[in-house]
Design an enzyme around this catalytic site. Sequence first.
Site, short mmCIF file in Angstrom:
data_model
loop_
_atom_site.label_atom_id
_atom_site.label_comp_id
_atom_site.label_asym_id
_atom_site.label_seq_id
_atom_site.Cartn_x
_atom_site.Cartn_y
_atom_site.Cartn_z
N ASP A 176 122.45 86.04 -14.50
CA ASP A 176 123.14 84.75 -14.30
C ASP A 176 124.34 84.62 -15.25
O ASP A 176 125.40 84.09 -14.86
CB ASP A 176 122.16 83.59 -14.52
CG ASP A 176 120.99 83.66 -13.56
OD1 ASP A 176 121.23 83.93 -12.37
OD2 ASP A 176 119.84 83.46 -13.99
N HIS A 203 115.56 80.71 -13.40
CA HIS A 203 116.25 81.72 -12.59
C HIS A 203 115.98 81.51 -11.10
O HIS A 203 115.38 82.35 -10.44
CB HIS A 203 115.86 83.12 -13.04
CG HIS A 203 116.55 84.19 -12.26
ND1 HIS A 203 117.94 84.39 -12.31
CD2 HIS A 203 116.10 85.09 -11.37
CE1 HIS A 203 118.27 85.36 -11.50
NE2 HIS A 203 117.18 85.81 -10.90
#
Length: 344
Positions: A176, A203
Amino acid sequence: MFSFARRQISGQFLKLGKNFSFSSANNAKVAVLGASGGIGQPFSLLLKLNPHITQLALYDIVHTPGVAADLSHCSTNAVVTGHMGPEQLKDALTGCDVVTIPAGVPRKPGMTRDDLFNTNASIVRDLANACAKYCPKAMICVIANPVNSTVPITCEVFKAHGVFDPRRIFGVTTLDIVRANTFIAQAKGLDVAHFNCPVVGGHSGITIIPLISQCNPPVSFPQEERAAITTRIQNAGTEVVEAKAGAGSATLSMAFAADKFVTSLLQALSGEDGVVECAFVASEETEAKYFSTPLLLGKNGVEKNLGLGKLSEFEIGLVKNAIPELQKNIKKGEEFLLKNPVQN
Ligand SMILES: NC(=O)C1=CN([C@@H]2O[C@H](COP(=O)(O)OP(=O)(O)OC[C@H]3O[C@@H](n4cnc5c(N)ncnc54)[C@H](O)[C@@H]3O)[C@@H](O)[C@H]2O)C=CC1
Ligand SMILES: O=C([O-])CC(=O)C(=O)O
């Protein structure tokens, strides 16, 4: 178990344009569980280039003899061992400093990460169980999805064995950060090699929270553009799943990201100061029991949780939206272990 002769190389080692020199601390054993997979293979290749690693143990339920034989011919320092099937897991794990877990099924178009829970929860539980037995002090890096649930599962397994140390279990969310850095640096014409955007939360979807107000160097976007780039970062995994059209999810960028995280961890373990990475860990920073924030890493894993820092109004809203989803994912992982306890 099969192993390959160690090949000595001398002096300095060049990796991704960066010089590392050997020291007595650079002596780590690292295992990849799920080493034959889409992530496992390129990730293992990157780890084979890492001068901190002297033993690289590749475990999977299929194909590890071939992957290990292939990788062992690369002229770098790490000894590669291949381990296939549960009866060879103990050898793979014994003596490990770091264990990485990319074992599990990936998404296909139309699926959420949570749709992987039914298959991956028991895979991660069983691998975590072996880690708790054979290398309870190792740093455990969970890559398998849904990370928001597989990390709580791993922690519950370690608790069941009485060896839980919250400083040592990480959900790897580095992809990310890698994506946020790439997308924002591209949008602003900045050098991505010298750009950092922390990404906090979890996530999956709305739990992925880029902190654009904390980018270094600072950047700013008009409101609509900021919302659009945030959404792109949150949906970047789906972008890859759709582009791969049924052939899996991110593997190469994930291998890059996992290598970045493990490299930082090994640098911290070998005594380097000031190493900071975001990861999804047991946390008291919010109402969610697990949360990703920037972490100062040290010889025992998380040395200090650096917390959320100062958030913009927009980011406060994102965190507020994410918490109920995260709490649901975390509870699902914990309840799975209550209903399906480990067999010691
Ligand atoms: N944390 C993150 O940012 C990301 C996580 N992922 C997740 O990583 C996982 C792996 O993805 P891919 O490598 O693309 O999948 P893949 O299907 O290509 O590879 C998975 C590997 O795990 C192995 N495996 C299955 N059960 C196992 C067990 N019990 N023990 C050991 N190995 C076992 C398989 O044999 C296979 O080699 C998926 O759950 C995916 O969603 C993927 C991308 C990013
Ligand atoms: O999207 C997926 O299923 C894989 C993943 O976690 C990512 O690419 O961030």
